[in-house]
Scaffold this active site. Structure first.
Site, PDB file in Angstrom:
ATOM      1  N   SER A 217     -30.512  76.946  38.963  1.00  0.00           N
ATOM      2  CA  SER A 217     -29.559  76.910  40.348  1.00  0.00           C
ATOM      3  C   SER A 217     -30.483  77.017  41.752  1.00  0.00           C
ATOM      4  O   SER A 217     -30.143  78.881  41.897  1.00  0.00           O
ATOM      5  CB  SER A 217     -27.981  76.652  40.249  1.00  0.00           C
ATOM      6  OG  SER A 217     -27.998  76.455  41.867  1.00  0.00           O
ATOM      7  N   GLY A 219     -29.754  77.108  44.894  1.00  0.00           N
ATOM      8  CA  GLY A 219     -29.277  76.965  46.395  1.00  0.00           C
ATOM      9  C   GLY A 219     -30.342  75.645  46.914  1.00  0.00           C
ATOM     10  O   GLY A 219     -29.707  74.359  46.359  1.00  0.00           O
ATOM     11  N   GLY A 222     -32.293  72.884  45.209  1.00  0.00           N
ATOM     12  CA  GLY A 222     -32.008  72.440  44.253  1.00  0.00           C
ATOM     13  C   GLY A 222     -32.241  72.814  42.862  1.00  0.00           C
ATOM     14  O   GLY A 222     -31.368  74.263  42.844  1.00  0.00           O
ATOM     15  N   ASP A 249     -20.398  74.158  40.217  1.00  0.00           N
ATOM     16  CA  ASP A 249     -19.752  73.827  39.141  1.00  0.00           C
ATOM     17  C   ASP A 249     -19.930  71.755  39.198  1.00  0.00           C
ATOM     18  O   ASP A 249     -20.200  71.826  37.851  1.00  0.00           O
ATOM     19  CB  ASP A 249     -18.041  73.827  39.807  1.00  0.00           C
ATOM     20  CG  ASP A 249     -18.135  75.549  39.421  1.00  0.00           C
ATOM     21  OD1 ASP A 249     -18.671  76.642  39.040  1.00  0.00           O
ATOM     22  OD2 ASP A 249     -17.305  75.692  40.116  1.00  0.00           O
TER      23      ASP A 249
END
Length: 309
Positions: A217, A219, A222, A249
């Site tokens: 991940s 941020g 993507g 999540d």
């Protein structure tokens, strides 16, 4: 049935404030409470997507009862939490309405005894018998062995159940060595695991350490995926303003649902990024905006990456 494991469940409390100022008294404009912990958040999104999902982990005390009451209100979600003598932790998010910034306060969680840990392991192995996939998510409460996730990964693999691991630090390092099907670290967690700050190299290094597939991940940039079938980058259509609480999540839920549905990797990543972005845009922290999600599905860009040297 999809199984999510949250060893350190929580009651998530969010306070909204006109402005957060150190060393001063604040008037709270809005308070929300909801069941939390990474695996619980993942389960809530999976249920909203129409999957049957079971939540396990630990619950204790008055806070634990509040968590279970909240779970009972979620359609399609089964509560299989294991009781402990200690009290389920609380997390407190302070949202500054002026800046949009969030300050997070996380309690450590109850101390789990050896007998309670043994009871959980027995319950977990029973649940694996009917699981189509399992997600192991979040921090470890005091008393749980640092290698706990490694053991839970091995148990899932012995039961032929695909397993996703989403944790950090030493539990992640040990868990990766047990060869999970997928890990989903953020950029900092991936760098800590591999020692590399180049995400493409780091994802490949994490695969060499044992993970079958790695989705990092990044941020606002993507997701970056390194898998046996290839490497892809998936990005939202634009930088989004909103509350990022729970966005990671939601991405995990998208990846797990795509795994169960046997979607090709580009479609799994598209779903994960769209869900993550729709969570940022939601008016309620940690929920995803259904309309935004459906609109974003057609706008996520997925490109294949060239292997790092």
């Amino acid at each position: 049935m999809i199984l999510t494991v949250t060893l350190n469940t929580a009651l998530d409390i969010t306070y909204r404030l006109p402005a957060l100022k150190p060393h001063s008294t604040h008037r709270v404009t809005e308070v929300t409470e909801r069941p939390g912990g990474k695996g619980v958040n993942v389960a809530r999104v999976l249920a909203e997507l129409g999957h049957e999902v079971t939540v396990t982990g630990f619950t204790g005390g008055a806070t634990g009862r509040m968590v279970q009451d909240g779970l009972a209100a979620v359609a399609g979600l089964v509560d299989a939490l294991v009781p402990v003598e200690g009290r389920t932790r609380r997390t407190v998010a302070l949202v500054d309405e002026r800046t949009g910034d969030t300050t997070q306060l996380n309690e450590p969680g109850p101390t789990v005894t050896p007998a309670e840990w043994a009871a959980f392991q027995e319950a977990y192995e029973d649940l694996l018998a009917t699981a189509s996939a399992v997600a192991l998510c979040g921090s470890l409460p005091p008393g749980v062995p640092v290698g706990a996730y490694a053991g839970l990964v091995r148990a899932a693999k012995a039961a032929a159940v695909p397993v996703l691991l989403d944790t950090s630090g030493e539990p992640l390092r040990r868990g990766v060595a047990a060869r999970p099907d997928l890990i989903k670290p953020n950029a900092d967690e991936l760098a800590e695991l591999t020692g590399s700050h180049d995400p493409l190299r780091a994802t490949q290094d994490a695969r060499r350490r044992g993970a079958r597939a790695v989705v990092a991940s990044l941020g606002t940039q993507g997701l970056l995926a390194a898998t046996p079938e290839g490497r892809w980058r998936a990005t939202p259509p634009a930088r989004l303003d909103g509350n990022p609480t729970g966005a990671g999540d939601s991405a995990t839920a998208g990846l797990l649902s795509g795994l169960v549905e046997r979607l090709p990797w580009p479609l799994r990543l598209t779903r994960a990024v769209a869900l993550s972005a729709a969570t940022v845009l939601s008016a309620t922290a940690g929920e995803f905006d259904r309309g935004a999600y459906e609109e974003l599905l057609g706008r996520v860009a997925v490109t294949q990456e060239v292997s790092a040297a």
